[in-house]
Write a protein that holds these residues in place. Sequence first.
Motif, PDB file in Angstrom:
ATOM      1  N   MET A   1       0.614  -1.330  -0.403  1.00 55.15           N
ATOM      2  CA  MET A   1      -0.172   0.025  -0.309  1.00 55.15           C
ATOM      3  C   MET A   1       0.669   0.984   0.047  1.00 55.15           C
ATOM      4  O   MET A   1       1.847   1.654   0.960  1.00 55.15           O
ATOM      5  CB  MET A   1      -0.793   0.303   0.992  1.00 55.15           C
ATOM      6  CG  MET A   1      -1.632   1.112   1.616  1.00 55.15           C
ATOM      7  SD  MET A   1      -2.732   1.462   2.755  1.00 55.15           S
ATOM      8  CE  MET A   1      -4.380   0.387   2.287  1.00 55.15           C
ATOM      9  N   LYS A   2       0.685   2.402  -0.782  1.00 56.25           N
ATOM     10  CA  LYS A   2       1.256   3.518  -0.952  1.00 56.25           C
ATOM     11  C   LYS A   2       0.785   4.052   0.479  1.00 56.25           C
ATOM     12  O   LYS A   2       0.047   4.487   1.052  1.00 56.25           O
ATOM     13  CB  LYS A   2       0.613   4.645  -2.146  1.00 56.25           C
ATOM     14  CG  LYS A   2       0.892   4.240  -3.577  1.00 56.25           C
ATOM     15  CD  LYS A   2       0.109   4.767  -3.535  1.00 56.25           C
ATOM     16  CE  LYS A   2      -0.833   6.127  -3.494  1.00 56.25           C
ATOM     17  NZ  LYS A   2      -1.511   6.868  -4.768  1.00 56.25           N
ATOM     18  N   GLU A   3       2.002   4.909   0.764  1.00 57.05           N
ATOM     19  CA  GLU A   3       2.009   5.759   2.429  1.00 57.05           C
ATOM     20  C   GLU A   3       1.861   7.295   2.724  1.00 57.05           C
ATOM     21  O   GLU A   3       0.663   7.195   3.394  1.00 57.05           O
ATOM     22  CB  GLU A   3       4.350   5.700   2.069  1.00 57.05           C
ATOM     23  CG  GLU A   3       3.907   7.208   3.164  1.00 57.05           C
ATOM     24  CD  GLU A   3       5.021   7.426   4.251  1.00 57.05           C
ATOM     25  OE1 GLU A   3       5.417   7.922   4.953  1.00 57.05           O
ATOM     26  OE2 GLU A   3       6.427   6.771   2.992  1.00 57.05           O
ATOM     27  N   TRP A   4       1.572   7.460   0.892  1.00 54.62           N
ATOM     28  CA  TRP A   4       0.253   9.314   1.096  1.00 54.62           C
ATOM     29  C   TRP A   4      -1.023   8.019  -0.152  1.00 54.62           C
ATOM     30  O   TRP A   4      -0.425   8.318  -1.206  1.00 54.62           O
ATOM     31  CB  TRP A   4       1.662  10.318   0.598  1.00 54.62           C
ATOM     32  CG  TRP A   4       1.946  10.432   1.654  1.00 54.62           C
ATOM     33  CD1 TRP A   4       3.332  10.601   2.062  1.00 54.62           C
ATOM     34  CD2 TRP A   4       1.921  11.255   2.996  1.00 54.62           C
ATOM     35  NE1 TRP A   4       4.250  10.582   2.808  1.00 54.62           N
ATOM     36  CE2 TRP A   4       3.326  11.625   3.696  1.00 54.62           C
ATOM     37  CE3 TRP A   4       0.724  11.699   3.369  1.00 54.62           C
ATOM     38  CZ2 TRP A   4       3.287  11.731   4.862  1.00 54.62           C
ATOM     39  CZ3 TRP A   4       1.162  12.886   4.277  1.00 54.62           C
ATOM     40  CH2 TRP A   4       2.344  12.739   5.093  1.00 54.62           C
ATOM     41  N   LEU A   5      -1.868   8.862   0.507  1.00 48.35           N
ATOM     42  CA  LEU A   5      -3.516   8.944  -0.412  1.00 48.35           C
ATOM     43  C   LEU A   5      -3.777   9.991  -0.541  1.00 48.35           C
ATOM     44  O   LEU A   5      -3.681  10.358  -0.015  1.00 48.35           O
ATOM     45  CB  LEU A   5      -3.997   7.808   0.137  1.00 48.35           C
ATOM     46  CG  LEU A   5      -3.708   5.907   0.314  1.00 48.35           C
ATOM     47  CD1 LEU A   5      -4.851   5.328   2.028  1.00 48.35           C
ATOM     48  CD2 LEU A   5      -3.324   5.371  -0.632  1.00 48.35           C
ATOM     49  N   LYS A   6      -3.409   9.779  -1.764  1.00 48.32           N
ATOM     50  CA  LYS A   6      -4.836  10.944  -2.427  1.00 48.32           C
ATOM     51  C   LYS A   6      -6.190  10.880  -1.773  1.00 48.32           C
ATOM     52  O   LYS A   6      -6.658   9.342  -1.550  1.00 48.32           O
ATOM     53  CB  LYS A   6      -4.961  10.762  -4.119  1.00 48.32           C
ATOM     54  CG  LYS A   6      -3.570  11.058  -4.699  1.00 48.32           C
ATOM     55  CD  LYS A   6      -3.720  11.601  -6.150  1.00 48.32           C
ATOM     56  CE  LYS A   6      -2.727  11.362  -6.979  1.00 48.32           C
ATOM     57  NZ  LYS A   6      -1.134  12.281  -6.460  1.00 48.32           N
ATOM     58  N   VAL A   7      -6.907  11.912  -1.787  1.00 46.10           N
ATOM     59  CA  VAL A   7      -8.283  12.182  -1.215  1.00 46.10           C
ATOM     60  C   VAL A   7      -9.911  10.781  -1.788  1.00 46.10           C
ATOM     61  O   VAL A   7     -10.176  10.060  -0.805  1.00 46.10           O
ATOM     62  CB  VAL A   7      -8.452  13.154  -1.391  1.00 46.10           C
ATOM     63  CG1 VAL A   7     -10.270  13.418  -0.816  1.00 46.10           C
ATOM     64  CG2 VAL A   7      -7.910  14.542  -0.332  1.00 46.10           C
ATOM     65  N   LYS A   8      -9.504  11.092  -2.897  1.00 46.15           N
ATOM     66  CA  LYS A   8     -10.061   9.788  -3.817  1.00 46.15           C
ATOM     67  C   LYS A   8      -9.805   8.069  -2.924  1.00 46.15           C
ATOM     68  O   LYS A   8     -11.042   7.293  -3.265  1.00 46.15           O
ATOM     69  CB  LYS A   8     -10.142  10.301  -5.078  1.00 46.15           C
ATOM     70  CG  LYS A   8     -11.485   9.131  -6.128  1.00 46.15           C
ATOM     71  CD  LYS A   8     -10.998   9.366  -7.156  1.00 46.15           C
ATOM     72  CE  LYS A   8     -11.956   8.361  -8.335  1.00 46.15           C
ATOM     73  NZ  LYS A   8     -12.057   8.702  -9.664  1.00 46.15           N
TER      74      LYS A   8
END
Length: 184
Positions: A1-8
């Motif tokens: 899983m990515k460390e930083w996620l976009k709001v969507k």
Amino acid sequence: MKEWLKVKEFAELEDISERAVRLRKERGQIKAFRYIESAQGGRGGKELEIHSSELSRKSVDSPESEPAPSNTGALAVIPNTETSSNLPVTSAGSLPPEQGHGIVPALPQTSISDEDRKTALARLDLIRAWEGYRSSHPGLTADIDREFQQGYNSGVIYQSLHTILGNVSVKTLYRWKSQLDGST
């Protein structure tokens, strides 16, 4: 899983709307976030990203898991215009000395208006005045309370507070005092 996620992406994982994500951030329920420079970003060309540690356990594990522990890591990131890198601000405010430019501590966002603040402070002042009046006047508490209420509501005492709050009952004074005692 990515460390930083976009709001969507965050909204899809949490199974909530993008607006709900932004409201959580505004209310201080999301503490680890950053703004990055982006051609697709909103106002000012910045796009909000949320750290994956803010996901609830049910989004990451099974539904039986308990909620995620509160995060005490990065609170906010503001682009460093000198190096164009994003630097996290920790809750302790500790940064390596060479990375001090462009960093501002994330303050809790409050949505209290000046009028609400003025009213809250007037209530506090009135409760303090009422308590002072009660302690300096001998007699039955009910009689002293009634005396204070009549003097205040008629505008004889504390006119500036009366202008802000209007008439107040003794019951209201007790309720405000109770709320105040519960908040400390």
